[in-house]
Every structure is written in C-alpha cells, then in structure tokens.
Scaffold this motif. Structure first.
Motif, PDB file in Angstrom:
ATOM      1  N   LEU A  31      40.829 -48.205   7.440  1.00 29.72           N
ATOM      2  CA  LEU A  31      40.798 -48.347   5.987  1.00 29.72           C
ATOM      3  C   LEU A  31      40.033 -49.590   5.540  1.00 29.72           C
ATOM      4  O   LEU A  31      39.566 -49.666   4.399  1.00 29.72           O
ATOM      5  N   ARG A  65      41.325 -40.747   3.595  1.00 32.53           N
ATOM      6  CA  ARG A  65      41.924 -42.045   3.314  1.00 32.53           C
ATOM      7  C   ARG A  65      43.385 -41.915   2.893  1.00 32.53           C
ATOM      8  O   ARG A  65      44.200 -42.801   3.180  1.00 32.53           O
ATOM      9  N   GLN A  93      46.333 -44.034   4.551  1.00 29.81           N
ATOM     10  CA  GLN A  93      47.207 -44.881   3.731  1.00 29.81           C
ATOM     11  C   GLN A  93      48.665 -44.506   3.931  1.00 29.81           C
ATOM     12  O   GLN A  93      49.547 -45.377   3.949  1.00 29.81           O
TER      13      GLN A  93
END
Length: 263
Positions: free
Chosen positions: A70, A220, A224
């Motif tokens: 990330l 993503r 996350q």
C-alpha cells in the motif's frame, strides 16, 4: 558465507547455521562484534518460542506485506546482522514490494557501509541507499539518526528489523508506519511498531515476501482490510503467552540444546 559444514539433519541446524552466518559477517566486516551479543539475545527468545512461527506472527507478516504494498515510498532498513543473515531474502522482499533498501548502522564507518552495500549487491540488489546520509531522524544523537533524505527520510512505511528501540520510537514520532521484526514482544521496538512481527528474521522476511507475492494482484481495498483487521496488541500478547506457557518437559520440545552444542 561459512566454511563450516553443518549436516541438515542436525537438531540444531538452523540455529548453528545462523550463528555461523553472524560469525562470517564479523569476519567480512559487515557485522559488528556487538552483533554477536544481539544474536545470542534473540536466539534465547526464539528458543522460548519453540523456534517456530506462531500463527499470530504469520498474520503479522501478512499485514506487513499489505502495508508495504500500500505504501507510496516503502523502505527496508538493513543493519549488519540483517545483512549477514538474510541478504538475498531482503532483496527478494524489495523486488516483491517495490521497496528501496537502505543501510543504517549504529557503529557506522564509511568502510563498513560500503562493505554492506557491496554485500547486498552481490545478492542481487540493484540500488542500495544510506551512503549519502543527507537527512536526519529528529530526536536521535547517535549515528543511526543519519538517513538518506530520499530514502528513509521520505519513506511512509519502513521495515526496521532487529531495530534499536530509540530509533524505532523516533521513526514513529516522525510519522512513519513501522513494521518491526523482533523476537522480544516486550521490547520498545515491538511496542511502538504498527506491525510487530515476533519471529526470527530468517523466517519472517521470507514469510512477508510470500504474502506479498500472494497479495500482489489484490485491490487496495483488500490490502487495506488486511491491515485494518490486524490486531497488534493481540499479536504481542500471543507471543508473550507462548513464551510464558512454553513447555520444557523432556521430549516435548524440538529445541533441545546444551552448552556443548553452542561451541
């Protein structure tokens, strides 16, 4: 790095191999003599953990991989012990996550910095940061405050294995997201880390790489979620429980050792 031949069926194979790598690192000029003491301290904690990766440590390794993937500017910090123990593994992790590699030392000399950088290049690193040292970590007065401004200085996520507690705290104060590899769940480094991995570095770095490769194509949102669902306090507590409750009964452990086998 060692001329000593250790049979793979030796019950202390991994431990003895690690010791010889540190010894060879000292002989090559990449590891300080103090690194021998640090290795012994870490090995004692690994012994108490049963010389195995706890499920909570593997979860931490997965969260670490997600954090690095990330990140906009991830950096892997390397000291002498890390360079001696897992040079190729660090390069593989950098390749898997797009992270930069930066050398950072407490006992810093230009010669030792160059030797570690050369050692990492010998194991496949294309670029090694740390020699420029045109930035500083606020709050530190020793040599580990020196960093590359475009490396750790600009990083948003830093992997800091085998880290000094004061520098880990200073990096946290500087707003860096930290992944720490430390066999002592009570250390300052582990306690300030966003992702503390309580495991032996020779197991932890390859584990992060495997998870990074597994998550390479994940959106993503999934990355996350992996980060958000990781419970750092529970990971530390689980490691402490494993140390306190580990069995030393005859025949129940795989870490049988003696004074003689340490010679």
């Amino acid at each position: 790095m060692s001329d000593v031949e250790i049979p793979e069926d030796h019950p202390r194979y991994e431990s003895l191999l690690t010791r010889h790598r540190i010894e060879a690192g000292v002989e090559k000029g990449i590891t300080s003599k103090q690194g021998l003491i640090a290795q012994g301290r870490g090995e004692a904690f690994d012994y108490l953990l049963g010389e195995q990766t706890l499920p909570s440590a593997d979860e931490a390794a997965r969260a670490a991989a997600a954090q690095l993937l990330l990140a906009e500017r991830p950096v892997l910090s390397v000291n002498g012990n890390v360079a001696a123990l897992v040079p190729g593994e660090v390069v593989a992790l950098a390749d898997a996550t797009g992270a930069a590699i930066e050398v950072n030392l407490f006992n810093r000399t230009a010669e030792r910095m160059e030797r570690i950088a050369d050692h990492l290049r010998e194991h496949g690193a294309e670029e090694v940061l740390g020699l420029t040292a045109d930035g500083r970590i606020p709050g530190l007065s020793h040599e580990r405050a020196k960093v590359d401004a475009e490396g750790i200085g600009a990083a948003d996520v830093v992997l800091v294995p085998l880290e000094d507690g004061d520098r880990a705290a200073a990096l946290a104060e500087a707003g860096k997201t930290e992944v720490v590899i430390d066999l002592n769940p009570g250390s300052r480094s582990a306690r300030v880390a966003d992702v503390p991995i309580v495991d032996n570095i020779i197991r932890a770095v390859p584990a992060i790489t495997r998870h990074a490769q597994d998550l390479a194509d994940a959106p993503r949102e999934e990355l996350q979620y992996v980060v958000d669902s990781f419970d750092r306090e529970e990971a530390l507590a689980d490691a402490e429980r494993a140390i306190r409750e580990g069995s030393f009964a005859d025949g129940e452990g795989e870490n049988d050792d003696s004074v003689e086998s340490a010679e």
